[in-house]
Design a protein around this motif. Structure first.
Motif, short mmCIF file in Angstrom:
data_model
loop_
_atom_site.label_atom_id
_atom_site.label_comp_id
_atom_site.label_asym_id
_atom_site.label_seq_id
_atom_site.Cartn_x
_atom_site.Cartn_y
_atom_site.Cartn_z
N GLU A 165 0.83 -1.21 0.00
CA GLU A 165 0.00 0.00 0.00
C GLU A 165 0.86 1.26 0.00
O GLU A 165 0.49 2.28 -0.60
CB GLU A 165 -0.91 -0.02 1.23
CG GLU A 165 -2.01 -1.06 1.16
CD GLU A 165 -2.98 -0.81 0.03
OE1 GLU A 165 -3.91 -0.01 0.20
OE2 GLU A 165 -2.78 -1.40 -1.07
N VAL A 166 2.01 1.20 0.66
CA VAL A 166 2.93 2.33 0.65
C VAL A 166 3.45 2.58 -0.76
O VAL A 166 3.45 3.73 -1.25
CB VAL A 166 4.10 2.08 1.62
CG1 VAL A 166 5.16 3.17 1.48
CG2 VAL A 166 3.60 2.02 3.06
N ARG A 178 2.08 1.57 -3.58
CA ARG A 178 0.97 1.96 -4.47
C ARG A 178 0.65 3.44 -4.33
O ARG A 178 0.47 4.15 -5.33
CB ARG A 178 -0.27 1.12 -4.14
CG ARG A 178 -1.47 1.42 -5.03
CD ARG A 178 -2.70 0.68 -4.56
NE ARG A 178 -3.06 1.06 -3.21
CZ ARG A 178 -3.71 2.18 -2.89
NH1 ARG A 178 -4.05 3.04 -3.85
NH2 ARG A 178 -4.00 2.46 -1.65
N ALA A 179 0.58 3.93 -3.09
CA ALA A 179 0.28 5.34 -2.87
C ALA A 179 1.39 6.23 -3.44
O ALA A 179 1.11 7.29 -4.02
CB ALA A 179 0.10 5.60 -1.38
N GLN A 189 1.12 6.28 -7.29
CA GLN A 189 -0.04 7.05 -7.76
C GLN A 189 0.13 8.55 -7.51
O GLN A 189 -0.57 9.35 -8.13
CB GLN A 189 -1.31 6.55 -7.06
CG GLN A 189 -1.77 5.19 -7.54
CD GLN A 189 -3.06 4.75 -6.89
OE1 GLN A 189 -3.27 4.99 -5.71
NE2 GLN A 189 -3.93 4.10 -7.66
N ALA A 190 1.06 8.92 -6.62
CA ALA A 190 1.29 10.34 -6.34
C ALA A 190 2.11 11.03 -7.42
O ALA A 190 2.17 12.26 -7.45
CB ALA A 190 1.99 10.50 -4.99
N THR A 197 8.04 10.05 -1.66
CA THR A 197 6.82 9.83 -0.87
C THR A 197 6.89 8.54 -0.08
O THR A 197 6.34 8.43 1.02
CB THR A 197 5.60 9.79 -1.82
OG1 THR A 197 5.59 10.96 -2.63
CG2 THR A 197 4.30 9.69 -1.04
#
Length: 268
Positions: free
Chosen positions: A154-155, A157-158, A161-162, A193
């Motif tokens: 999830e880290v 992926r975020a 996507q940023a 990020t």
């Protein structure tokens, strides 16, 4: 007329009294270890597990990061099957406590895996494997890898996507294939990020590595538990165990904060 005080929107920097207090406790315990025979004996015993704790953390986190990156890419894939498979894995694994996952992998997953491998080896006339040949240390590492890979996915992926879509489209216009876009454009920018939460997960894994003691792996916690059970010196033993973990986690947390501030200063 009263003048209004200038209030800055920037967060105020408080003096780290908590760190002074923590250092004071650490100095007191280190003094006890240096001068008290019981504390020094506990430290000599428990410190033998530091190397194993560090090994479990480094290997487990490295493998979890690789698997997490693959899961993140699968969750962003154009294939619905890959997206749904990655989401199923992430949601199921994140819903399980690490200790339950550890016990499941050690005593359920490993025997099933060995049985599946033997089903292939026996028709070939090869010697079958035994469950006890698969060390508890590696069962624990695999469990930590599986457990943390869902959070790390999830880290990643975020972070991916940023990244600004305009830069990705510009890379496509320049004729870059997917691998080049990811390696040269997406991942370097996503890393800014990703690093802070990834560092937090690493610190958390140092603490959760203590759970491998339930399998009898001789890490810091297990050695402390065995020593305390034999000597009945629970107070001194767990003071030393707590000190070792706090020295590792707080030092690393402060280093990560310093790194983040340095990166922010360089970007200005």
């Amino acid at each position: 007329m009263f003048r209004k005080k200038n209030r800055s929107n920037a967060p105020q920097k408080d003096f780290p009294y908590w760190l002074v207090a923590a250092c004071g406790i650490a100095v007191f315990l280190l003094f006890q270890i240096a001068t008290d025979d019981i504390y020094s004996q506990v430290m000599a015993t428990v410190s033998r597990g530091v190397g194993l704790t560090v090994f479990v953390t480094l290997v487990g986190f490295f493998l979890a990061s690789l698997l997490g990156l693959l899961l993140a890419l699968a969750s962003l894939s154009g294939s619905a099957f890959l997206r749904q498979t990655a989401r199923f894995y992430v949601e199921i694994v994140r819903g399980l406590p690490i200790i339950v996952l550890l016990l499941y992998i050690a005593f359920v997953g490993t025997p099933l895996l060995i049985a599946a491998v033997n089903a292939v080896l026996e028709p070939l006339g090869l010697d079958p494997l035994r469950t006890r040949d698969f060390s508890l240390l590696w069962r624990a590492i695999i469990a930590l890898m599986i457990g943390y890979s869902a959070f790390i996915a999830e880290v990643f992926r975020a972070g991916i996507q940023a990244v600004d879509k305009g830069q990705i489209e510009a890379a496509e216009a320049l004729g870059m294939n997917r691998w080049l876009r990811f390696r040269l454009i997406i991942f370097p920018q996503a890393l800014k990020t990703i690093l802070p939460p990834l560092g937090n997960d690493f610190v958390a894994m140092i603490k959760d590595s203590s759970l491998v003691s339930v399998l009898g792996v001789a890490d810091v916690t297990q050695l402390g538990k065995v020593y305390a059970a034999g000597s009945f010196r629970y107070f001194e033993t767990y003071n030393v165990v707590a000190l070792i973990y706090l020295m590792m986690t707080i030092t690393l947390s402060l280093a990560l904060r310093r790194f983040e501030r340095t990166k922010q200063f360089q970007e200005r």
